[in-house]
Design a protein around this motif. Sequence first.
Motif, PDB file in Angstrom:
ATOM      1  N   ASP A  67      12.006   3.176  -0.219  1.00 59.40           N
ATOM      2  CA  ASP A  67      12.671   1.838   0.911  1.00 59.40           C
ATOM      3  C   ASP A  67      13.304   1.187   1.020  1.00 59.40           C
ATOM      4  N   SER A  68      14.425   0.846  -0.004  1.00 61.87           N
ATOM      5  CA  SER A  68      15.696   0.352  -0.082  1.00 61.87           C
ATOM      6  C   SER A  68      16.215   1.077  -1.392  1.00 61.87           C
ATOM      7  N   GLY A  69      15.750   1.565  -1.645  1.00 65.85           N
ATOM      8  CA  GLY A  69      16.747   2.870  -3.183  1.00 65.85           C
ATOM      9  C   GLY A  69      17.712   3.726  -2.505  1.00 65.85           C
ATOM     10  N   ILE A  70      16.666   4.277  -1.070  1.00 63.70           N
ATOM     11  CA  ILE A  70      17.382   5.658  -0.233  1.00 63.70           C
ATOM     12  C   ILE A  70      18.434   4.492   0.928  1.00 63.70           C
ATOM     13  N   HIS A  71      19.052   3.386   0.853  1.00 64.57           N
ATOM     14  CA  HIS A  71      20.380   2.542   1.498  1.00 64.57           C
ATOM     15  C   HIS A  71      21.444   2.614  -0.188  1.00 64.57           C
ATOM     16  N   ILE A  72      20.420   2.369  -1.084  1.00 64.11           N
ATOM     17  CA  ILE A  72      21.665   2.040  -2.283  1.00 64.11           C
ATOM     18  C   ILE A  72      22.370   3.369  -3.079  1.00 64.11           C
ATOM     19  N   LEU A  73      21.294   4.286  -2.427  1.00 65.77           N
ATOM     20  CA  LEU A  73      21.591   5.987  -3.114  1.00 65.77           C
ATOM     21  C   LEU A  73      22.524   6.255  -2.248  1.00 65.77           C
ATOM     22  N   LEU A 115       0.983  -1.303  -0.121  1.00 65.81           N
ATOM     23  CA  LEU A 115      -0.131   0.438   0.053  1.00 65.81           C
ATOM     24  C   LEU A 115       0.464   1.025   0.095  1.00 65.81           C
ATOM     25  N   GLU A 116       1.640   1.032   0.218  1.00 65.38           N
ATOM     26  CA  GLU A 116       3.211   2.316  -0.215  1.00 65.38           C
ATOM     27  C   GLU A 116       3.259   2.549  -1.323  1.00 65.38           C
ATOM     28  N   LYS A 117       2.927   4.449  -1.838  1.00 65.87           N
ATOM     29  CA  LYS A 117       2.369   5.362  -2.599  1.00 65.87           C
ATOM     30  C   LYS A 117       4.370   4.981  -3.490  1.00 65.87           C
ATOM     31  N   ARG A 118       5.396   5.556  -2.405  1.00 66.42           N
ATOM     32  CA  ARG A 118       6.591   4.978  -2.951  1.00 66.42           C
ATOM     33  C   ARG A 118       6.833   3.956  -2.068  1.00 66.42           C
ATOM     34  N   LEU A 119       7.719   3.150  -2.581  1.00 71.12           N
ATOM     35  CA  LEU A 119       7.901   1.642  -2.185  1.00 71.12           C
ATOM     36  C   LEU A 119       8.883   1.950  -2.333  1.00 71.12           C
ATOM     37  N   VAL A 120       9.407   1.298  -3.478  1.00 68.11           N
ATOM     38  CA  VAL A 120      10.880   0.607  -4.030  1.00 68.11           C
ATOM     39  C   VAL A 120      12.201   1.531  -3.490  1.00 68.11           C
ATOM     40  N   ILE A 121      12.064   2.874  -3.669  1.00 67.72           N
ATOM     41  CA  ILE A 121      13.195   3.560  -3.904  1.00 67.72           C
ATOM     42  C   ILE A 121      13.021   4.516  -2.520  1.00 67.72           C
TER      43      ILE A 121
END
Length: 348
Positions: free
Chosen positions: A175-181, A167-173
């Motif tokens: 949640d996880s993309g943030i770590h990879i960035l 149900l997250e409108k903003r999901l992978v960036i």
Amino acid sequence: MRGALIGCGFFAQNHLNAWQDLRAEGIELVAVCDIDAAKAKAAAEAFGIPRHYNDPAELFANEKLDFVDIATRMETHLDLVRLATSHGVRTIVQKPLAPDWETCLAIVKTAHDAGVPLAVHENFRFQTPMRHLKSVLDSGVIGKPSWGRFSFRFGFDIYKTQPYFHLEKRLVILDSGIHILDLARFFLGEVKHLSCETQQRNPKNIGEDTATMLLRHVSGAVSIVEASYESRQIPDPVLQTLITIEGERGSIKLLEDFCMVVTAGQKSTEMQVGSPLLAWTEQPWHTLQESVLKTQRAIIEAWKLGNDAETSGIDNLKTFSLVEAAYQAAESGSATTPAEGFDKSSHY
Ligand SMILES: NC(=O)c1ccc[n+]([C@@H]2O[C@H](COP(=O)([O-])OP(=O)(O)OC[C@H]3O[C@@H](n4cnc5c(N)ncnc54)[C@H](O)[C@@H]3O)[C@@H](O)[C@H]2O)c1
């Protein structure tokens, strides 16, 4: 150091185990808190923590704390940081700091105005393989890095433990993309601009579950940052970040199962750089789990020396500005410049 943990949910179990290990280093949780009283009680009982609360205001009113560790979801972070900093308590907050840029800025400003140190639990850069990779990069054997790929893609069912992801409108960036960035910043430095393509490949998700980003770093280096929860592979490199960094004289690769290959000149060397298993960690999560301990230790050690944490609120805004820029770039279809971070002097 006397601390408290707020939020005793899914990921907080790693925090609880890690704080327990840090007792030997003079750091002790004296209380836990969760609005779900049963979870707070269970955590206190399982980890021998003296007191438990179901109201954060009551926790701060009753306890004399050197720090608080907030492991609730992002929507609650601003209110909890306001409460903690109004009591002058040093605060650690789980990532993402908040759902959007404006709220992240408000959180950092709140702590700054209160004169209270704020750190973000940004743990990927503290993973054992990442520290190995960084020391090889910093040794200069591959020369100045000019290109990188940071890839975090797997198909393991993460929705099982985090069903709210659908149900997250903003999901992978977010949640996880943030770590990879954050890793891209950690290895190749700040970012001048980035572009991004998102995909929603799982029909049950309302947000993006796959993102492909292209970054130009201030140093001139170029990198690709990828994150996906919908990548079908056997074996599945669940929670592993695969990395290639190329420099003028060689390259470093972090491959599946934490095998690092360093090519320098005509020579190539292979080594295992995975985390050791701790009493409470288990494969395949162990590297992520151990990084929780390393993140907590690094933050507390910095504070003991009177320094800002490596992943301070102000530092983490630089990572969050890439998240926000990625969403903007995906929407506009053009490269986006990340927002300026928090300028201490202009906020007095
Ligand atoms: N760094 C990582 O590698 C990593 C991995 C997974 C999750 N996380 C982060 O951890 C955070 C928590 O995620 P989760 O999946 O464990 O969530 P969760 O829902 O399982 O746990 C959150 C807990 O906080 C409690 N809570 C909510 N509001 C509260 C309040 N005001 N006061 C006290 N307790 C409150 C809830 O009752 C719940 O028990 C998220 O920010 C998530 O992004 C980080």
